[in-house]
Design an enzyme around this catalytic site. Structure first.
Site, short mmCIF file in Angstrom:
data_model
loop_
_atom_site.label_atom_id
_atom_site.label_comp_id
_atom_site.label_asym_id
_atom_site.label_seq_id
_atom_site.Cartn_x
_atom_site.Cartn_y
_atom_site.Cartn_z
N SER A 1 1.12 -1.26 -0.06
CA SER A 1 0.45 -0.32 -0.15
C SER A 1 0.93 1.32 0.21
O SER A 1 2.10 1.29 0.26
CB SER A 1 -0.60 -0.12 1.28
OG SER A 1 0.01 0.39 2.08
N ASP A 2 0.35 2.92 -0.37
CA ASP A 2 1.10 3.23 -0.73
C ASP A 2 1.07 4.16 0.92
O ASP A 2 -0.18 3.47 1.83
CB ASP A 2 -0.16 4.60 -1.04
CG ASP A 2 1.53 6.08 -1.66
OD1 ASP A 2 2.34 6.37 -0.80
OD2 ASP A 2 0.90 6.39 -1.92
N CYS A 3 1.65 4.22 2.30
CA CYS A 3 1.58 4.39 3.17
C CYS A 3 0.38 4.98 3.59
O CYS A 3 0.20 6.11 3.86
CB CYS A 3 3.05 5.76 3.78
SG CYS A 3 4.36 4.97 3.11
#
Length: 696
Positions: free
Chosen positions: A221-223
């Site tokens: 995932s993106d953060c």
């Protein structure tokens, strides 16, 4: 704000040999000799090798392994960003290769190969165990190109995307990244697509990345994307445990792969905090966790995290910021420079005839705008005989400008360094317009009018700028776009200005007039025009209006002519009697063949078109030319693209010489989604065009 000639008497010493020679290309034998190196030991300097072989000998991954050995970095690199620049206002255009999905996809595949490939293992049959030098990650998947525009943020944005746009534009670079680059990781984005957060979308993660494309790696995932799913999107009223279950599983069993597939790694703390309670609540099972852990650990093993990788043990400090890599950064900056205007051969400048030089503007002493720790290009011009005068005009009071105008009039040449920077366009920062900020337009016009000698405008930016005023100003002889040229951007710009390097770069984006942003909101996702709302098309593929500079535009200090060699320009596609045909809408229903189209997935589609182009340099200077091949669909079809890139090559041609450039193109690549077929058993002729943007 100003300096006399004595202040610059030693400029260029860091780029010169002890005997005063300057090196303007990487593989200069004298340069290696002075460093005590044998150039023959560097394959990237072997001119007998093909470009792709030489290029594979260079990548940032060597520095990455060295930094890992020094304890300063890991071995997973969440790069590159391969989102297509759909809208010119997008702040993260700085990170991407442009607006064409094919170009972006080629960039992605080569970037990943440069990071990951271990020499000799590129064609391994077992891709799940193929060794990695480091692990690369293509991001942000998918339809992500709104960061923060007029209160609309990526954390809550729902991208409403037509399936055709999704496949043709938004997914294509990622597909090429996986299939051609064999990337070991894909990062999903913050936004939703048609109501579903990308990191929890079974179709995007399960069916597409793993099912159709066969990813050999993990999905991350993106953060804090899972937290965004809960607090930003409020999706399905999920609890934290629900969100973990929806992302980790991203759908039920895949009956082809016989396993659950979803988000393997959370860049955040939701998995570490809520996986246990999600298991206890029966929302996920341990086997779901085991499956993701397997993907992650296999990648770790592939780059030697467990067993080591002896061939890289010797890499260390000497391999970080080496002379070769620094010079490569300079070469990249030169190749990326685009000459936008050059009236009466204002450039290149003759350093032997210039005694006084002024550099004026907000980027006159630019280092931050290089997007790296670097010296400005003025400080790296190795011409100690010149009197150089630099001033940030925007920082000077109005009353003092009269005095500076007198100074300008005695300068042989004036360079205006203008543009934007990361305070205008960046992650989480989209633009509202396409204009130069502040009083830069006024500054440029004032300086151009006051200057006695030639005026050169150097522009720093990632996205396009409406500089119609400068393009049409006869006092401005030349315009260079340099992007944000990096650690060796300064000397690279000087190389171009003074003719040590002949620019051959092309614009990766359409440079729109500022009025374009008033025609449609940034949040409108369709690439094709929306006639009912009066919205124009997006990118060069669908926009029919006027521009400042078109996609692919770029001039040279020399002239090139193209000659298309005789070639077979069609291929017969035989259809079986059970072939299903699909209708196509034509303008005014003027033409309706018996079988308008068939789906490429229903055909083997192994046919190829091959052709050669002779590129002649008819000018007086050596130079590189980027040959771009486009395809155009048959006339009369509604809602199709105007043209699209299907191939490109850079070729160096000496003055008075010629080179042949060969293209071999598969029909499936050319047509992408639909193969248009004329008559009952055959075929389509695609019109092949070689686009010379500099003569538009």
């Amino acid at each position: 704000n100003s300096a006399d000639a004595n202040s610059y008497s030693t400029l260029g010493h860091d780029d010169a040999t002890p005997n005063g020679s300057n090196f303007t290309f990487v593989c200069d034998p004298e340069r290696y000799s002075n460093l005590g190196l044998d150039m023959k030991t560097f394959p990237f300097c072997d001119k007998s090798l093909p470009y792709d072989v030489r290029a594979s000998d260079l990548a940032v991954s060597t520095e990455a392994r060295a930094m890992y050995n020094l304890g300063r970095a890991g071995l997973t690199y969440w790069s590159p960003n391969i989102n297509v620049v759909r809208d010119p206002r997008w702040g993260r255009a700085i990170e991407t290769p442009g607006e064409d999905p094919f170009v972006v996809g080629k960039y992605a595949a080569n970037y990943v190969r440069g990071l990951q490939d271990v020499e000799g293992t590129e064609n391994s049959t077992d891709l799940n165990s193929r060794p990695l030098k480091v692990s690369s990650c293509c991001k942000h998947y998918a339809a992500y190109d709104v960061d923060n525009w007029k209160g609309v943020e990526r954390y809550s944005f729902d991208a409403r995307v037509a399936e055709q746009d999704m496949v043709e534009t938004f997914l294509r670079p990622f597909e090429m990244c996986v299939k051609e680059g064999d990337v070991s990781s894909i990062m999903c984005s913050y936004n939703r697509v048609d109501g579903i957060p990308t990191c929890a979308d079974p179709k995007l993660l399960n069916q597409t990345i793993r099912g159709e494309w066969d990813l050999h790696g993990y999905i991350v995932s993106d953060c804090d994307s899972i937290e965004v799913l809960v607090d930003g999107h409020h999706w399905l009223g999920d609890t934290k445990e629900d969100a973990v279950a929806h992302t980790l599983r991203a759908g039920e069993y895949d009956f082809v792969l016989f396993l659950r597939t979803g988000l393997d790694l959370d860049c955040g703390d939701y998995y570490t905090k809520y996986v246990r309670t999600s298991v206890q609540q029966g929302k996920i099972r341990e086997e779901d966790i085991d499956r993701s852990l397997k993907y992650l650990y296999v990648v770790l093993m592939r780059f030697g995290f467990f067993d080591g990788n002896p061939q890289y043990n010797s890499l260390g400090k000497k391999d970080v910021c080496s002379e070769e890599n620094i010079e490569l950064a300079r070469e990249a900056a030169r190749e990326g420079t685009v000459l936008l205007k050059n009236v009466n051969e204002a450039l290149p400048l003759d350093s032997n005839k210039i005694k006084t030089l002024a550099v004026i503007g907000p980027h006159a002493n630019a280092t931050a705008a290089m997007v790296c720790l670097a010296k400005s290009f003025l400080h790296l011009m190795p011409y100690p005989h010149m009197e150089k005068w630099t001033i940030r005009w925007d920082a000077v009071t109005q009353s003092a400008r009269m005095q500076h105008k007198q100074q300008l009039r005695r300068m042989h040449v004036t360079i205006i360094a203008a543009g934007i920077d990361l305070s205008i366009e960046a992650e989480s920062l989209d633009r509202d317009d396409l204009l130069l900020p502040g009083n830069q337009t006024q500054l440029i016009n004032q300086v151009a009018n006051a200057a006695k000698g030639p005026v050169v405008l150097v522009l720093f930016s990632a996205g396009g700028l409406d500089i119609s005023f400068a393009k049409n100003n006869p006092k401005i002889g030349a315009i260079l776009w340099v992007g944000y040229p990096g650690e060796r951007g300064g000397p690279a710009i000087a190389d171009v200005i003074f003719g040590k390097y002949n620019p051959g770069g092309r614009l990766p984006l359409t440079w729109h007039e500022d009025s374009y942003v008033d025609m449609l909101p940034m949040t409108s996702m369709p690439l094709r025009p929306v006639d009912s709302l009066g919205y124009p098309g997006r990118t060069y593929k669908f926009f029919t209006g006027s521009t400042v500079f078109p996609f692919g535009y770029g001039l040279s200090y020399t002239k090139f002519n193209y000659t298309l060699k005789p070639a077979v320009r069609s291929a017969q596609i035989k259809l079986n009697k059970f072939q299903h045909c699909y209708g196509i809408k034509y303008e005014n229903d003027s033409y309706n063949p018996p079988c308008p189209s068939v789906r490429i997935v229903d055909l083997e589609c192994k046919e190829k078109i091959e052709f050669e182009v002779e590129v002649q340099n008819t000018g007086s200077k050596d130079g590189s030319e980027v040959v771009i091949a486009y395809s155009k669909p048959p006339q009369g079809i509604l809602a199709t693209h105007i043209k699209q890139v299907i191939g490109f090559q850079r070729v160096f041609v000496p003055a008075g010489g010629s080179k042949n450039v060969r293209f071999v193109l598969n029909f499936a690549t050319i047509t992408m989604l639909t193969l248009f077929c004329h008559q009952e058993v055959t075929l389509l002729l695609l019109e092949m065009t070689l686009f010379r943007s500099r003569y538009m």
